[in-house]
Design a protein around this motif. Sequence first.
Motif, PDB file in Angstrom:
ATOM      1  N   ASP A 143     -52.376   4.802   0.120  1.00  0.00           N
ATOM      2  CA  ASP A 143     -51.378   5.271  -0.755  1.00  0.00           C
ATOM      3  C   ASP A 143     -50.035   5.728   0.042  1.00  0.00           C
ATOM      4  O   ASP A 143     -48.894   5.229  -0.385  1.00  0.00           O
ATOM      5  CB  ASP A 143     -51.789   6.577  -1.195  1.00  0.00           C
ATOM      6  CG  ASP A 143     -52.712   6.412  -2.226  1.00  0.00           C
ATOM      7  OD1 ASP A 143     -53.283   5.275  -2.550  1.00  0.00           O
ATOM      8  OD2 ASP A 143     -53.288   7.560  -3.024  1.00  0.00           O
ATOM      9  N   GLU A 153     -43.276   5.447  -5.164  1.00  0.00           N
ATOM     10  CA  GLU A 153     -44.835   6.376  -4.938  1.00  0.00           C
ATOM     11  C   GLU A 153     -45.936   5.635  -5.469  1.00  0.00           C
ATOM     12  O   GLU A 153     -46.043   4.904  -6.631  1.00  0.00           O
ATOM     13  CB  GLU A 153     -44.701   7.703  -6.049  1.00  0.00           C
ATOM     14  CG  GLU A 153     -46.005   8.550  -5.563  1.00  0.00           C
ATOM     15  CD  GLU A 153     -45.846  10.076  -6.329  1.00  0.00           C
ATOM     16  OE1 GLU A 153     -46.756  10.921  -6.079  1.00  0.00           O
ATOM     17  OE2 GLU A 153     -45.181  10.119  -7.250  1.00  0.00           O
ATOM     18  N   ARG A 155     -50.163   5.890  -5.876  1.00  0.00           N
ATOM     19  CA  ARG A 155     -51.080   6.679  -6.149  1.00  0.00           C
ATOM     20  C   ARG A 155     -52.277   5.922  -6.588  1.00  0.00           C
ATOM     21  O   ARG A 155     -52.323   5.657  -7.873  1.00  0.00           O
ATOM     22  CB  ARG A 155     -51.051   7.866  -7.030  1.00  0.00           C
ATOM     23  CG  ARG A 155     -49.855   9.014  -6.495  1.00  0.00           C
ATOM     24  CD  ARG A 155     -49.741   9.919  -7.346  1.00  0.00           C
ATOM     25  NE  ARG A 155     -50.907  10.712  -7.873  1.00  0.00           N
ATOM     26  CZ  ARG A 155     -51.100  11.884  -8.780  1.00  0.00           C
ATOM     27  NH1 ARG A 155     -49.914  12.276  -9.028  1.00  0.00           N
ATOM     28  NH2 ARG A 155     -52.262  12.295  -8.837  1.00  0.00           N
ATOM     29  N   SER A 156     -53.457   5.720  -5.770  1.00  0.00           N
ATOM     30  CA  SER A 156     -54.458   5.173  -6.129  1.00  0.00           C
ATOM     31  C   SER A 156     -55.454   5.542  -7.337  1.00  0.00           C
ATOM     32  O   SER A 156     -55.822   4.895  -8.133  1.00  0.00           O
ATOM     33  CB  SER A 156     -55.746   5.076  -4.933  1.00  0.00           C
ATOM     34  OG  SER A 156     -55.888   6.596  -4.644  1.00  0.00           O
ATOM     35  N   ASP A 157     -55.234   6.826  -7.397  1.00  0.00           N
ATOM     36  CA  ASP A 157     -55.900   7.623  -8.753  1.00  0.00           C
ATOM     37  C   ASP A 157     -55.100   7.079 -10.183  1.00  0.00           C
ATOM     38  O   ASP A 157     -55.774   7.114 -11.282  1.00  0.00           O
ATOM     39  CB  ASP A 157     -56.053   8.994  -8.820  1.00  0.00           C
ATOM     40  CG  ASP A 157     -54.620   9.736  -8.839  1.00  0.00           C
ATOM     41  OD1 ASP A 157     -53.561   9.018  -8.331  1.00  0.00           O
ATOM     42  OD2 ASP A 157     -54.561  10.861  -8.855  1.00  0.00           O
ATOM     43  N   GLU A 158     -53.881   6.628 -10.019  1.00  0.00           N
ATOM     44  CA  GLU A 158     -53.210   6.024 -11.035  1.00  0.00           C
ATOM     45  C   GLU A 158     -53.327   4.544 -11.048  1.00  0.00           C
ATOM     46  O   GLU A 158     -52.836   3.896 -12.127  1.00  0.00           O
ATOM     47  CB  GLU A 158     -51.689   6.555 -11.001  1.00  0.00           C
ATOM     48  CG  GLU A 158     -51.403   8.209 -11.350  1.00  0.00           C
ATOM     49  CD  GLU A 158     -50.148   8.324 -10.978  1.00  0.00           C
ATOM     50  OE1 GLU A 158     -49.113   7.768 -10.759  1.00  0.00           O
ATOM     51  OE2 GLU A 158     -49.869   9.804 -11.349  1.00  0.00           O
ATOM     52  N   GLY A 159     -53.941   3.982  -9.915  1.00  0.00           N
ATOM     53  CA  GLY A 159     -53.918   2.529 -10.003  1.00  0.00           C
ATOM     54  C   GLY A 159     -52.692   1.982  -9.586  1.00  0.00           C
ATOM     55  O   GLY A 159     -51.672   2.316  -9.853  1.00  0.00           O
ATOM     56  N   ARG A 256     -57.489   1.146 -12.081  1.00  0.00           N
ATOM     57  CA  ARG A 256     -57.610   2.807 -11.583  1.00  0.00           C
ATOM     58  C   ARG A 256     -59.094   2.655 -10.933  1.00  0.00           C
ATOM     59  O   ARG A 256     -60.110   2.142 -10.985  1.00  0.00           O
ATOM     60  CB  ARG A 256     -57.709   3.285 -12.840  1.00  0.00           C
ATOM     61  CG  ARG A 256     -56.378   3.431 -13.785  1.00  0.00           C
ATOM     62  CD  ARG A 256     -56.475   4.022 -14.878  1.00  0.00           C
ATOM     63  NE  ARG A 256     -55.253   4.152 -15.551  1.00  0.00           N
ATOM     64  CZ  ARG A 256     -54.137   5.118 -15.418  1.00  0.00           C
ATOM     65  NH1 ARG A 256     -54.401   6.087 -14.609  1.00  0.00           N
ATOM     66  NH2 ARG A 256     -53.218   5.038 -16.138  1.00  0.00           N
ATOM     67  N   THR A 257     -59.015   3.873 -10.191  1.00  0.00           N
ATOM     68  CA  THR A 257     -60.358   4.161  -9.370  1.00  0.00           C
ATOM     69  C   THR A 257     -61.292   4.239 -10.107  1.00  0.00           C
ATOM     70  O   THR A 257     -62.439   3.640  -9.824  1.00  0.00           O
ATOM     71  CB  THR A 257     -59.823   5.484  -8.393  1.00  0.00           C
ATOM     72  OG1 THR A 257     -58.839   5.304  -7.912  1.00  0.00           O
ATOM     73  CG2 THR A 257     -61.119   5.985  -7.511  1.00  0.00           C
TER      74      THR A 257
END
Length: 296
Positions: A143, A153, A155-159, A256-257
Amino acid sequence: VNGSNPARRQPRRNDIGPLHRIVGTFRNLLAGFRRNDPYSVEPRPLVFSECPAAISWSAKSASAQVLIWYLLKENLLDEAVVYHHWIHSYRQGELYKSKLFRQSLARLRNNESKHGSLIRVMRFPVNRLVSSYRHALLFGYADRPMTEVLGREIRSDEGFSIALFLEFLKQIDITTCDIHYRAQINLIDALEFKHLVVINPDRDQLFARLNEVEEELGMSVTDFAAVDTFDQVASVHHTRPSHDPPAGDLYNRAFRTEEIRERIPGRQLRDLPPVQRAAQAIYARDYAYLANHGAL
């Protein structure tokens, strides 16, 4: 009186400057040596104690299974399993600093060209690329560097999509980045060993090839089915391929994760023409190494 002069009690900054510069220079030289030392740079080779041999490995290239096998041959597997549930924690925290490993490393340094063997484990780069993409989504370690390089930005949680991941890889130094997506070629691969074995886990039966290596090096032959740790690590660390991939543009889809935690359309992503082309360009030296050693 009685040493009361403050200038004498407390050294001036310019009095200690030269010492700091000497220490700083030494540290820089040491850091430079480690960056260029085939045995010190990560991923550091795994060196055997009973014979002059080492394993050159890469993250996301069956590294956990290879490490388990190595620890088993060194009679360290039980200790490693107790140390931490993730097997690489033992390698990082205990193995490299152990007296036995340091002694084995010193012996190999002196004998690599005359008597040593190198076991090189390297995957098809495009397969590893897709695995690295999934891993980056799961654990988020890309990230920050992706945010810095791409200027937005991440963010892996948002993919993020594999297309975005490839855009990032194209802009970085692929030889010095995080080992999970760094080129597989290691500095030790350029050294001349008497005996070289190249194993491609995507093409070869890994355990069968390791059994062949054991016979060649005079080791006891492992019954892999009898070692539970291999299955335990695989069940936690490996994901199942998706046989029902989502429809649409997989190249630009921001997975997404949670979406890829259990299943990932790995084969479908791997076979995308832009992914194939990017892998061949980014990891050209890895492809060349495999081709030169008949492992492609």
